[in-house]
Design an enzyme around this catalytic site. Structure first.
Site, PDB file in Angstrom:
ATOM      1  CD  GLU A 135      30.501 -75.606  -4.587  1.00  0.00           C
ATOM      2  OE1 GLU A 135      29.353 -75.807  -5.037  1.00  0.00           O
ATOM      3  OE2 GLU A 135      31.232 -76.523  -4.168  1.00  0.00           O
ATOM      4  CE  LYS A 143      20.177 -71.859  -2.494  1.00  0.00           C
ATOM      5  NZ  LYS A 143      19.091 -71.601  -3.455  1.00  0.00           N
ATOM      6  CG  ASP A 161      16.783 -68.813  -8.967  1.00  0.00           C
ATOM      7  OD1 ASP A 161      16.258 -69.794  -8.409  1.00  0.00           O
ATOM      8  OD2 ASP A 161      16.164 -67.763  -9.194  1.00  0.00           O
ATOM      9  CE1 TYR A 197      24.526 -79.225  -6.114  1.00  0.00           C
ATOM     10  CE2 TYR A 197      24.167 -77.465  -7.718  1.00  0.00           C
ATOM     11  CZ  TYR A 197      23.670 -78.406  -6.837  1.00  0.00           C
ATOM     12  OH  TYR A 197      22.322 -78.550  -6.672  1.00  0.00           O
ATOM     13  CE  LYS A 229      17.991 -68.111  -0.971  1.00  0.00           C
ATOM     14  NZ  LYS A 229      16.664 -68.613  -0.639  1.00  0.00           N
ATOM     15  CB  CYS A 267     -18.261 -58.109  -4.047  1.00  0.00           C
ATOM     16  SG  CYS A 267     -17.462 -59.389  -5.050  1.00  0.00           S
ATOM     17  CB  CYS A 318     -21.268 -60.689  -7.026  1.00  0.00           C
ATOM     18  SG  CYS A 318     -20.959 -60.533  -5.243  1.00  0.00           S
ATOM     19  CB  CYS A 370     -17.567 -61.171  -1.387  1.00  0.00           C
ATOM     20  SG  CYS A 370     -19.056 -61.546  -2.364  1.00  0.00           S
ATOM     21  CB  CYS A 425     -19.415 -64.136  -5.326  1.00  0.00           C
ATOM     22  SG  CYS A 425     -18.168 -63.068  -6.083  1.00  0.00           S
TER      23      CYS A 425
END
Length: 665
Positions: free
Chosen positions: A109, A111, A113, A218, A306, A401, A404, A419, A424
């Site tokens: 079948e 699958k 989502d 299903y 998959k 950074c 900051c 950092c 920060c």
């Protein structure tokens, strides 16, 4: 005219027309005829409220506004599926099944989502819809699910009937919804699955009704008790009951036949009007399913294949840095928006400086992008032959950074930059977001945007400020978009979070090197915050899975005056400082030391470790004479060899799964 008889007749007509239109896609009446029947029924029900029925077609439009969703325990756990990624994985699955039952047939079948859901009928009437939740407990979303017009409100079958399936948002509905949100200046949904889940969890069912949701079913629960012997027969029975199943399914006698069907669907995947992320193989014979059995989390008689990650090309426009709660700097690719695996991708993590150098990724490159596991966008490689002279130059990692301006530090043996300025603003905000997150204190109404806004307004500057927000209630109400109901819900969620056990609090504090697993181990070992704060470095090192680096981090954290003051304040606000005692189930593993090795195909190493711990085992990373069992998967190496030399009992994954499936975990 017999009014009650006419009302029942109209409901039956409208249900039949809905089935023809939404399921069969072959209506026998015009839209005008349908509307006339609906208007007549609406008028009769309004004039004769004694005949009103909550399952009437007139009630599908939504309008009920709930305070929240009721938790419902499933009669039988809603399991997830083990995954396959290659034909060899499917052949291995087939071999495991054939070891138990001869000549298996498989129903293959699509699958979907979407959002897993369970429908309940009693004596032919629809009574409840429940989300999968964590598999054991879901949420009652009946008022929203009944707005899906393909779902019958009545079936011709008596008794208690449960079917399971997937609620999804068709591609057309998704596109229309995002266009509407874009026009209103609202954030667009990332993909149809998120949009479906968000729609089902709306407290106002009229919103769910407007989203154009649909569903496929299903699985017919306890189909054998209704006289069906195979899954194929059970699916046909659902069709007869007007319960919508996906017609794209095939009964296959071999794995090779199943693979051929998978290739057919893969070729036309993008043409389908809904998103799929794979295919599912189910053993057809229902009695054989029970013989093959279950693991703690998955049926051994089914598996999900998959699809390989889809790769597309786009341009990398820029590389920008973000700052995490620990100060970790993460470079991110800004991409020219491109459609990948059903969603539009415009950004991807690049992880660290080394990855950028290794893959020679440059700003303005044409790059190959895919979604790892169909979820997380990643830049796979640049297309170097499409570079233009002087345009793409090697990327130089910044020294300061981005928030900051503090100098960035890269520690020995670390791939990331940090950092180290504790003040920060980015670190402050991220630490509060982490503290409120689901895996930590689970303050579900205090999301990223609210934390950022409250920090900007000066309401939140430290973790403990979260528990003073109730004093800011009137100020919050002055902010745009905040109403009394939503603010009170937020404050209630903050108050409820005080009851989270010690392990959640420890994880939420963001102690360096202390993830969810380490937090659970510490909470189990010390039981109270006071006991943990008094622990010596040597005591910490002795704890299983707590090495020297983690022990140093924990010890240092609780010796810092600012952190001691934080704990004291949280205590003063009434937060729990103790752990829930886990109930250990007695088993063959209780009191034993177990080592996991090799690749486990059914559950991850972490999941297997968690199962073993609930069964009273100590999970170790190395084999010695003190080891009681070694559980091994594919490609097991030196640990298995050492176990055999030492005479330690070994158990393959199939035997392990058979053993743990005896327990409710």
């Amino acid at each position: 005219m017999d009014i009650e008889k006419r009302i029942l007749e109209l409901r039956e007509i409208l249900e039949r027309l809905s089935y023809e239109y939404y399921v069969l896609d072959h209506p026998s009446a015009t839209d005008q005829e349908y509307d006339r029947y609906m208007q007549e029924l609406t008028k009769l029900e309004e004039e004769n409220p004694q005949y009103m029925d909550e399952n009437s077609p007139t009630q599908r439009v939504g309008g009920a506004v709930l305070e929240g969703f009721t938790k419902v325990t499933h009669k039988r756990m809603m399991l997830s599926l083990g995954n396959a990624f290659h034909l060899d994985d499917l052949r291995a699955f087939d071999e495991r099944v054939r070891a138990v039952t001869a000549d298996p047939q498989y129903v293959v079948e699509l699958k979907l989502d979407g959002l897993a859901m369970s429908l309940h009928y009693h004596d032919g009437r629809f009574v409840q819809a429940v989300t999968r939740g964590d598999g054991l407990v879901g949420e009652d979303v009946t008022s929203n699910v009944k707005t899906i017009k393909s779902i019958p409100m009545a079936i011709d079958l008596m008794g208690d009937v449960e079917v399971r399936g997937e609620v999804y948002m068709p591609k057309a509905s998704f596109q229309k919804l995002n266009e509407q949100r874009k026009e209103k200046g609202e954030e667009e949904f990332a993909n149809p699955r998120n949009a479906a889940a968000g729609s089902i969890r709306q407290l106002d069912s009229s919103i769910a009704a407007s989203r154009g949701l649909d569903a496929f079913w299903y699985y017919f629960m306890d189909a054998q008790s209704f006289g069906y012997q195979t899954h194929w027969e059970a699916m046909a029975a659902m069709d007869d009951l007007h319960i919508r199943t996906n017609p794209n399914r095939r009964l296959c006698h071999t794995i090779e036949e199943a693979w051929e069907f998978i290739q057919e669907i893969t070729a036309k995947r993008n043409e389908l009007p809904y998103e799929i992320d794979g295919m599912v193989l189910k053993l057809n014979d229902l009695s054989a399913q029970e013989q093959v059995g279950y693991t703690a989390k998955t049926p051994k008689w089914a598996i999900a294949y998959k699809f390989p990650a889809e790769e597309v090309e786009t341009r990398l426009l820029d590389i920008v840095l973000t700052v995490g709660r620990t100060g970790r700097i993460t470079p991110n690719a800004v991409l020219e928006p491109v459609r990948v695996a059903g969603t539009t991708v415009s950004a991807a993590q690049l992880h660290n400086e080394d990855l950028i150098k290794e893959r020679d990724i440059r700003v303005h490159d044409i790059v190959v992008v895919r979604k790892a596991g169909d979820i997380i966008p990643e830049v796979v490689r640049p297309i170097t032959k499409r570079r233009e002279s002087g345009i793409q130059v090697p990327y130089r990692f910044p020294h300061a950074c981005p928030i900051c301006g503090s100098e960035l530090v890269r520690y020995p043996d670390e791939a990331a930059h940090f950092c180290i300025n504790p003040d920060c603003p980015a670190r402050v905000v991220e630490s509060m977001i982490h503290f409120a997150s689901r895996d930590a204190m689970d303050i579900d109404t205090l999301g990223d945007k609210k934390v950022e806004l409250f920090h900007k307004e000066g309401f939140l500057n430290t973790i403990e400020d979260i528990y003073t927000l109730k004093e800011r209630r009137e100020e919050i109400l002055q902010l745009e978009g905040f109403k009394e109901k939503s603010v009170d819900k937020l404050l209630s969620a903050i108050e409820n979070s005080k009851q989270q056990p010690l392990e959640k609090l420890l994880y939420g504090l963001g102690i360096n090197q202390v993830g969810e697993k380490a937090a659970k181990i510490l909470a189990h070992q010390f039981q109270t915050m006071d006991a943990l704060m008094k622990a010596t470095r040597e005591e910490l090192i002795q704890i299983r899975d707590v090495g020297e680096i983690t022990a140093d981090s924990i010890y240092t954290f609780f010796k810092e005056p600012v952190n001691m003051e934080l704990i004291a304040q949280l205590k003063g606000y009434g937060l729990r400082m103790d752990s829930d005692q886990e109930q250990i189930q007695q088993s063959m593993f209780t009191g034993k030391t177990v080592v996991l090795t090799g690749t486990l195909s059914i559950m991850s190493r972490n999941e297997a470790s968690a199962v073993l711990e609930k069964l009273g085992a100590k999970v170790s990373g190395s084999v010695s004479k003190k080891t009681d069992y070694v559980v091994y998967g594919e490609a097991a190496g030196s640990k298995l060899d050492k176990a055999e030399k030492l005479g330690v009992a070994t158990m393959d994954e199939a035997a392990f799964q058979q053993e743990v499936s005896k327990y409710e975990i």
